[in-house]
Write a protein that holds these residues in place. Structure first.
Motif, PDB file in Angstrom:
ATOM      1  N   GLU A   1      47.674  57.851  30.781  1.00 52.42           N
ATOM      2  CA  GLU A   1      48.537  57.760  29.727  1.00 52.42           C
ATOM      3  C   GLU A   1      49.710  57.043  29.986  1.00 52.42           C
ATOM      4  N   GLY A   2      50.112  56.953  29.621  1.00 55.63           N
ATOM      5  CA  GLY A   2      51.417  56.023  29.957  1.00 55.63           C
ATOM      6  C   GLY A   2      51.149  54.816  30.669  1.00 55.63           C
ATOM      7  N   LEU A   3      49.585  53.939  30.334  1.00 54.13           N
ATOM      8  CA  LEU A   3      49.055  52.627  31.206  1.00 54.13           C
ATOM      9  C   LEU A   3      50.021  51.048  30.604  1.00 54.13           C
ATOM     10  N   ASP A   4      50.870  50.301  30.730  1.00 59.71           N
ATOM     11  CA  ASP A   4      51.301  49.729  30.407  1.00 59.71           C
ATOM     12  C   ASP A   4      50.068  48.420  30.881  1.00 59.71           C
ATOM     13  N   LEU A   5      48.511  47.624  29.977  1.00 56.22           N
ATOM     14  CA  LEU A   5      47.455  46.987  30.330  1.00 56.22           C
ATOM     15  C   LEU A   5      48.299  45.645  30.728  1.00 56.22           C
ATOM     16  N   SER A   6      49.341  45.131  29.203  1.00 56.34           N
ATOM     17  CA  SER A   6      49.802  43.807  29.293  1.00 56.34           C
ATOM     18  C   SER A   6      50.776  43.181  30.446  1.00 56.34           C
ATOM     19  N   ALA A   7      51.011  44.037  31.581  1.00 57.98           N
ATOM     20  CA  ALA A   7      51.854  43.843  32.488  1.00 57.98           C
ATOM     21  C   ALA A   7      50.780  44.087  33.616  1.00 57.98           C
ATOM     22  N   LEU A   8      49.795  44.904  33.965  1.00 61.54           N
ATOM     23  CA  LEU A   8      48.156  44.274  34.190  1.00 61.54           C
ATOM     24  C   LEU A   8      47.532  43.235  34.220  1.00 61.54           C
ATOM     25  N   VAL A   9      47.840  43.034  33.288  1.00 59.06           N
ATOM     26  CA  VAL A   9      47.297  41.198  32.990  1.00 59.06           C
ATOM     27  C   VAL A   9      47.951  40.316  33.515  1.00 59.06           C
ATOM     28  N   GLY A  10      49.080  40.799  33.410  1.00 61.63           N
ATOM     29  CA  GLY A  10      50.500  39.371  34.215  1.00 61.63           C
ATOM     30  C   GLY A  10      50.095  39.932  35.652  1.00 61.63           C
ATOM     31  N   GLN A  11      49.658  40.873  36.503  1.00 59.81           N
ATOM     32  CA  GLN A  11      49.371  41.120  37.473  1.00 59.81           C
ATOM     33  C   GLN A  11      47.952  40.238  38.323  1.00 59.81           C
ATOM     34  N   THR A  12      46.782  40.138  37.543  1.00 62.38           N
ATOM     35  CA  THR A  12      45.701  40.201  37.708  1.00 62.38           C
ATOM     36  C   THR A  12      44.992  38.643  37.770  1.00 62.38           C
ATOM     37  N   GLY A  13      46.199  37.664  37.151  1.00 65.47           N
ATOM     38  CA  GLY A  13      45.963  36.157  36.530  1.00 65.47           C
ATOM     39  C   GLY A  13      45.001  36.433  38.319  1.00 65.47           C
ATOM     40  N   GLY A  14      43.368  35.097  38.114  1.00 68.69           N
ATOM     41  CA  GLY A  14      42.642  34.741  39.006  1.00 68.69           C
ATOM     42  C   GLY A  14      41.799  35.144  39.306  1.00 68.69           C
ATOM     43  N   TYR A  15      41.941  37.049  38.742  1.00 64.74           N
ATOM     44  CA  TYR A  15      40.805  38.222  38.888  1.00 64.74           C
ATOM     45  C   TYR A  15      39.514  37.711  38.256  1.00 64.74           C
ATOM     46  N   SER A  16      38.533  38.518  39.351  1.00 60.09           N
ATOM     47  CA  SER A  16      37.406  37.996  38.171  1.00 60.09           C
ATOM     48  C   SER A  16      36.773  39.411  37.369  1.00 60.09           C
TER      49      SER A  16
ATOM     50  N   THR B   1      37.876  35.757  44.178  1.00 63.42           N
ATOM     51  CA  THR B   1      37.884  34.726  43.713  1.00 63.42           C
ATOM     52  C   THR B   1      38.431  33.422  44.161  1.00 63.42           C
ATOM     53  N   ALA B   2      39.441  33.450  45.796  1.00 65.15           N
ATOM     54  CA  ALA B   2      40.068  32.378  46.187  1.00 65.15           C
ATOM     55  C   ALA B   2      39.488  32.016  47.420  1.00 65.15           C
ATOM     56  N   PRO B   3      38.361  32.607  47.945  1.00 67.46           N
ATOM     57  CA  PRO B   3      37.422  31.308  48.771  1.00 67.46           C
ATOM     58  C   PRO B   3      36.879  30.628  47.950  1.00 67.46           C
ATOM     59  N   TRP B   4      36.263  30.627  46.916  1.00 75.65           N
ATOM     60  CA  TRP B   4      35.545  29.718  46.582  1.00 75.65           C
ATOM     61  C   TRP B   4      36.416  28.786  45.969  1.00 75.65           C
ATOM     62  N   PHE B   5      37.431  28.749  45.075  1.00 74.06           N
ATOM     63  CA  PHE B   5      38.448  27.577  44.913  1.00 74.06           C
ATOM     64  C   PHE B   5      38.741  26.750  45.790  1.00 74.06           C
ATOM     65  N   GLU B   6      39.307  27.916  46.893  1.00 73.12           N
ATOM     66  CA  GLU B   6      39.223  26.699  48.248  1.00 73.12           C
ATOM     67  C   GLU B   6      37.832  26.008  48.599  1.00 73.12           C
ATOM     68  N   SER B   7      37.091  25.965  48.555  1.00 72.55           N
ATOM     69  CA  SER B   7      35.745  25.382  48.500  1.00 72.55           C
ATOM     70  C   SER B   7      35.672  24.357  47.266  1.00 72.55           C
ATOM     71  N   ALA B   8      35.834  25.423  46.013  1.00 78.15           N
ATOM     72  CA  ALA B   8      35.858  24.267  45.092  1.00 78.15           C
ATOM     73  C   ALA B   8      36.750  22.795  44.644  1.00 78.15           C
ATOM     74  N   ARG B   9      37.928  23.369  45.750  1.00 78.28           N
ATOM     75  CA  ARG B   9      39.397  22.610  45.124  1.00 78.28           C
ATOM     76  C   ARG B   9      39.056  21.175  46.817  1.00 78.28           C
TER      77      ARG B   9
END
Length: 412
Positions: free
Chosen positions: A316-331, A375-383
């Motif tokens: 109940e009362g979930l604001d999925l749009s807000a969660l989307v904005g907080q989860t950039g980079g999440y797999s 994903t952070a460790p992967w991005f460091e290596s990939a960079r």
């Protein structure tokens, strides 16, 4: 890195003991690791002059010839090695419809009716329409594979052919396997996923036979999408391998080239988190010569995934749009973990109070404190790879992503 002084010393010793086969082979191994394929091929051939059935020499000669670009010589050495070790290629493929009919529903075959207890041959019902967001990934897939299949006349007009495989790469947990399955669904093709445990075997020659078997099965059931997961583990640079494990790479190359049986109607896809560890020979034209970067889900994909994951759970009362904005980079795997963690918090309170309560936004706020993007460790290596090891332009797409994105917001 192998020291040049060590190689020079061994070369001097081999001239003094030209009949020492073990010394020549050790030297061939070191030369391969040093990227000196032509010299490695010479050392292997010195052994084959007196011991033409020496398996180790045949393998080194095949790998060295492949690295040196002499594919015909490599194929000859592979054939001799196969004959001596008993590696038998699969049966000839059944007649495959021409490319313009590949999109039709596959006819049932005896192999499918009889079943196969070892390989999980599927007919997926998902398509790219089931992949939320990821517009750029879909566009590239359509351009590289799907549109040419749907327009064979256009291919013929431009004198182009559809060959080689497609390598999907990116951080773990971002849906590479699901995308490959969706491609099979788009083509109305069978889907055969192969992992490292399906191929590698402790007994000499069995790993090569396993590879031969899986390609034969795919050919018999064409059209078929043959998908290799974690191809970097199966097709790692041979200079980093030893003996029998590296021989599997040679067998994979022979199968991809269709040296003994046609691969018409077999579409080979592979996925890896570390494309820079894949043997360079696998990246040559006609093999995995096209790459596709699969990044963490964008905003649209995250919203769709969160909706799917929470739909069947009391909330109940979930604001999925807000969660989307907080989860950039999440797999996708991270988002699944996030929803599971929030669910556990609600369950914990229900167990304590004896009353079931829905999942609320506050549960996600708490869960976000502990569940961070993996994903952070992967991005460091990939960079580092994109910036300092991109001389041939292989990772231009990845480099463009880094240049155009805020590290804290990895939406495309």
């Amino acid at each position: 890195m192998v020291s040049d002084s060590v190689i020079s010393a061994l070369q001097a010793a081999s001239k003094l003991e030209p009949g020492n086969a073990d010394l020549h082979l050790h030297l061939a191994d070191l030369l391969l690791q040093a990227g000196r394929a032509s010299e490695a091929l010479f050392e292997a051939r010195q052994v084959l002059l007196t011991q033409p059935d020496r398996l180790e020499a045949l393998r080194f000669a095949a790998w060295a010839a492949e690295e040196a670009g002499d594919t015909e010589a490599a194929a000859r050495y592979h054939r001799i090695n196969d004959a001596l070790t008993g590696v038998i290629q699969g049966a000839a493929p059944r007649t495959v419809p021409p490319v313009q009919t590949v999109l039709a529903e596959p006819e049932p075959t005896d192999e499918l009716q009889a079943g196969d207890s070892r390989w999980d041959l599927q007919t997926p019902r998902v398509t790219l329409a089931d992949v939320a967001g990821m517009t750029e990934v879909k566009r590239r897939l359509d351009l590289a594979l799907l549109s040419p299949l749907r327009n064979p006349e256009l291919l013929k007009m431009y004198g182009a052919t559809l060959g080689g495989g497609l390598l999907l790469y990116g951080p773990p947990g971002c849906g590479k396997t699901f995308i490959a399955r969706a491609v099979a669904g788009e083509l109305n093709a069978r889907f055969l996923a192969v992992g490292l445990p399906d191929v590698l075997d402790m007994y000499m020659g069995q790993s090569e036979r396993n590879l031969s078997e899986v390609f034969a099965l795919a050919r018999r059931n064409a059209p078929c999408v043959l998908f290799f997961d974690e191809i970097d583990a199966l097709g790692r640079r041979r200079s980093q391998m030893r003996h029998s494990a590296a021989n599997v790479v040679g067998q994979l190359l022979a199968e991809l080239d269709g040296a003994k049986a046609s691969n018409e109607g077999v579409f080979v896809l592979a996925a890896t988190n570390s494309p820079w560890d894949v043997d360079p020979a696998l990246r040559r034209p006609g093999r995995f010569d096209r790459t596709l970067l699969v990044l963490p889900p964008d905003a649209a994909a995250r919203l769709s995934l969160l909706q799917t994951l929470t739909h069947a759970r009391p909330h109940e009362g979930l604001d999925l749009s807000a969660l989307v904005g907080q989860t950039g980079g999440y797999s996708g795997a991270d988002l699944t973990h996030l929803v599971s963690s929030a669910t556990e918090l609600a369950m914990e309170e229900a167990i304590r109070t004896g009353q079931v309560r829905p999942i609320r936004q506050a549960d996600f706020v708490r869960a976000l404190r502990d569940v961070k993007p993996s994903t952070a460790p992967w991005f460091e290596s990939a960079r580092n790879v994109a910036q300092f090891a991109n001389q041939d332009g292989t990772y231009d797409e990845l480099l463009g992503y880094f240049k155009g994105q805020n590290p804290k917001d990895r939406d495309r």
